[in-house]
Design a protein around this motif. Structure first.
Motif, short mmCIF file in Angstrom:
data_model
loop_
_atom_site.label_atom_id
_atom_site.label_comp_id
_atom_site.label_asym_id
_atom_site.label_seq_id
_atom_site.Cartn_x
_atom_site.Cartn_y
_atom_site.Cartn_z
N ILE A 333 -21.82 1.27 -18.70
CA ILE A 333 -21.82 2.48 -17.86
C ILE A 333 -23.12 2.79 -17.46
O ILE A 333 -23.25 3.00 -16.27
N PHE A 334 -24.29 2.53 -18.59
CA PHE A 334 -25.54 2.72 -17.95
C PHE A 334 -26.03 1.76 -16.99
O PHE A 334 -26.91 2.14 -16.19
N LEU A 335 -25.57 0.46 -17.04
CA LEU A 335 -25.79 -0.65 -15.91
C LEU A 335 -25.75 -0.09 -14.75
O LEU A 335 -26.22 -0.14 -13.61
N VAL A 336 -24.17 0.43 -14.65
CA VAL A 336 -23.84 1.12 -13.23
C VAL A 336 -24.71 2.18 -12.69
O VAL A 336 -25.20 2.37 -11.42
N CYS A 337 -24.95 2.88 -13.59
CA CYS A 337 -25.91 4.16 -13.33
C CYS A 337 -27.34 3.83 -13.06
O CYS A 337 -27.77 4.38 -12.00
N LEU A 338 -27.83 2.36 -13.29
CA LEU A 338 -28.92 2.00 -12.96
C LEU A 338 -29.03 1.45 -11.63
O LEU A 338 -29.98 1.72 -10.85
N GLY A 339 -27.90 0.87 -11.18
CA GLY A 339 -27.71 0.36 -9.99
C GLY A 339 -27.83 1.74 -8.76
O GLY A 339 -28.24 1.43 -7.79
N MET A 417 -25.62 -4.65 -10.21
CA MET A 417 -25.56 -4.10 -11.41
C MET A 417 -24.27 -3.61 -12.13
O MET A 417 -23.78 -3.75 -13.30
N SER A 418 -23.25 -3.38 -11.11
CA SER A 418 -21.81 -3.20 -11.56
C SER A 418 -21.35 -4.57 -11.92
O SER A 418 -20.40 -4.65 -12.88
N LEU A 419 -21.64 -5.72 -11.65
CA LEU A 419 -21.11 -7.08 -11.72
C LEU A 419 -21.80 -7.41 -13.09
O LEU A 419 -21.00 -8.06 -13.95
N LEU A 420 -23.05 -6.80 -13.33
CA LEU A 420 -23.65 -7.21 -14.68
C LEU A 420 -23.08 -6.37 -15.89
O LEU A 420 -23.20 -6.51 -17.00
N ALA A 421 -22.29 -5.24 -15.48
CA ALA A 421 -21.74 -4.58 -16.47
C ALA A 421 -20.39 -5.19 -17.11
O ALA A 421 -20.13 -4.95 -18.09
N VAL A 422 -19.99 -6.36 -16.26
CA VAL A 422 -18.59 -6.90 -16.53
C VAL A 422 -19.04 -7.69 -18.11
O VAL A 422 -18.18 -7.75 -18.96
N PRO A 423 -20.03 -8.50 -18.13
CA PRO A 423 -20.44 -9.14 -19.32
C PRO A 423 -20.50 -8.24 -20.61
O PRO A 423 -20.16 -8.73 -21.61
N ALA A 424 -20.82 -6.91 -20.15
CA ALA A 424 -21.12 -5.99 -21.47
C ALA A 424 -19.71 -5.56 -21.90
O ALA A 424 -19.37 -5.20 -23.09
N ILE A 425 -18.60 -5.33 -20.91
CA ILE A 425 -17.39 -4.95 -21.46
C ILE A 425 -16.73 -6.36 -22.02
O ILE A 425 -15.88 -6.08 -22.98
N CYS A 426 -16.89 -7.43 -21.59
CA CYS A 426 -16.57 -8.59 -22.32
C CYS A 426 -16.90 -8.83 -23.52
O CYS A 426 -16.28 -9.09 -24.67
#
Length: 449
Positions: A333-339, A417-426
């Motif tokens: 979630i914070f990665l998306v906020c960072l973007g 950053m939203s794409l980078l959130a995908v590995p975090a959810i994985c």
């Protein structure tokens, strides 16, 4: 020799005694090892511009220099983990520190890029052997109810060492040059070797499992429990065998867990290395200056340190896999906020989001190391931790590469950053599956009793 009491297994004994000065000393010595590791990792990033200027290199020429260190770390973890399960944690740990110290010293005197790449690979070998064994040794001297918090506290040495490495390199580089930075990176570990050799005991769990001489075991017991009038007769913990084999990681009991842990490491380090490698470039592309970019990167390290300590404490009080799973979701979630913060040039949101990513992603990565050290039994613990780190390093290589590719697609900061959130959810899903797997194993054990 001391008179022995009734038999007890090693972990039960460590759980029953108060945390001794020797156990605290082990945590701090291992903290020091991973701090020097962190210093070295950060310093290389700062000497790169000086090398470019002095040797007339391009950015492409420097890529193998960074890659050599990462591949060395992978190879070191793969080789030295199984060796530590065969001959002991202490000799591999001390040997690894000597190896990366000497290699860093020699690297300071290289005259060409090829030689420097070779010595950076050898430095990586030593670092790859040192870190997983520091985790393993700390874990094996920690009481069960404090293991996660002690291992995460020890591992914070890496983030603190990284932060200090960056600051020290930036300050000292103009006066001592890149050679001076590498000399510091070699002298520091070699100065610790006599202290490690004299003060660091071999793992008690390993010594009992490998049936070391009784007087050696008794000597270590007296060091960690000087208040005892009688020395207990220690025996290996249940489900631990004398045989060492990499195949144990893929046995029926551990195979799925091994895969899920490796997957988590891979996803986690992909994010961390993508951020540490490309965040300054991403920010400067959006109009931020390098001073702001460096401060934001240090906020990421601070968040990682605070997050690691907090997550470790929570892991000792609740289900560790569940705690880590929630932390990775928050990190996503914070990665998306960072973007969003980068796109809006909102400095407050940027700082908060970067801190949150540090807590949720970098802090969780430290927590996963602690989790892995408690997942495997003594006879394959060093192998399990080392090979998980090696699997993660492949994620770090891909993370370093993928940033440039995403930028070449002309995606916005929010999209990247939203794409980078995908590995975090994985990673969060993998840990949730691990939690379910362990619950099923416990139920099956109760059913068979």
């Amino acid at each position: 020799m001391s008179q022995h009491q009734a038999r007890t297994d090693v972990q039960s004994f460590i759980d029953q005694i108060p945390l001794s000065k020797t156990q605290k000393l082990i945590v701090w010595l291992c903290f020091l090892i991973v701090a020097i590791d962190g210093f070295d990792t950060a310093a290389v990033g700062f000497i790169a511009p000086a090398l470019r200027a002095e040797w007339g290199l391009t950015a492409g020429d420097l890529a193998p220099l960074f890659g050599a260190g990462l591949f060395g770390l992978m190879a070191g973890a793969v080789i030295f983990g199984p060796l530590a399960d065969k001959i002991g944690r202490k000799p591999i740990l001390v040997g690894s520190v000597i190896l990366f110290g000497v290699a860093s010293l020699v690297a300071a005197y290289t005259q060409d890029l090829t030689s420097l790449i070779i010595w950076r690979f050898i430095t990586g070998l030593g670092l790859g052997g040192a870190m997983p064994n520091a985790i393993t040794l700390t874990s094996e001297y920690s009481p069960s109810h404090r293991r996660s918090s002690l291992v995460t506290l020890m591992f914070c040495g890496f983030t603190i060492g990284s932060a200090l490495g960056g600051i020290a390199s930036a300050q000292l580089l103009p006066s001592i040059g890149w050679e001076g930075i590498l000399l510091i990176g070699g002298i520091l570990p070699l100065l610790t070797v006599p202290f490690l050799y004299v003060l660091l005991p071999e793992s008690l769990r390993f010594m009992v499992l490998k049936k070391h001489a009784q007087e050696k075991i008794d000597r270590v017991v007296k060091r960690i429990a000087p208040h005892l009038k009688q020395v207990p007769q220690l025996e290996p913990t249940i489900n631990e065998t004398h045989n060492v084999g990499i195949k144990e990681l893929f046995s029926r009991q551990y195979a799925l867990g091994t895969f899920l842990i490796w997957f988590t490491f891979f996803m986690s380090l992909l994010i961390i290395y993508m951020i540490s490698s490309w965040m300054p470039t991403l920010l400067t592309n959006e109009g931020f200056n390098l001073v702001n970019a460096s401060w934001l990167t240090s906020i990421f390290q601070i968040g990682g340190t605070i997050g690691a300590i907090a997550i470790g404490l929570f892991m000792d009080k609740a289900d560790p896999a569940k705690v880590l799973s929630v932390a990775y979701v928050l990190g996503g979630i914070f990665l998306v906020c960072l973007g969003m913060g980068i796109e809006q040039a909102n400095m407050v949101l940027l700082m908060l989001a970067m801190f949150g990513v540090g807590v949720g992603i970098s802090g969780s990565q430290v927590g996963v190391n602690a989790f892995t050290s408690s997942f495997y039994p003594t006879h394959c613990r060093a192998t399990g931790v080392s090979w998980a780190n090696a699997a993660g390093r492949s994620g770090s290589v891909i993370g370093s590469i993928i940033g440039g590719w995403l930028m070449s697609l002309n995606l916005s900061s929010l999209e990247i950053m939203s794409l980078l959130a995908v590995p975090a959810i994985c990673a969060a899903i993998a840990l949730f599956m691990l939690k379910r797997m362990k619950e099923k194993q416990v139920k099956a054990q109760f059913a068979s009793v």
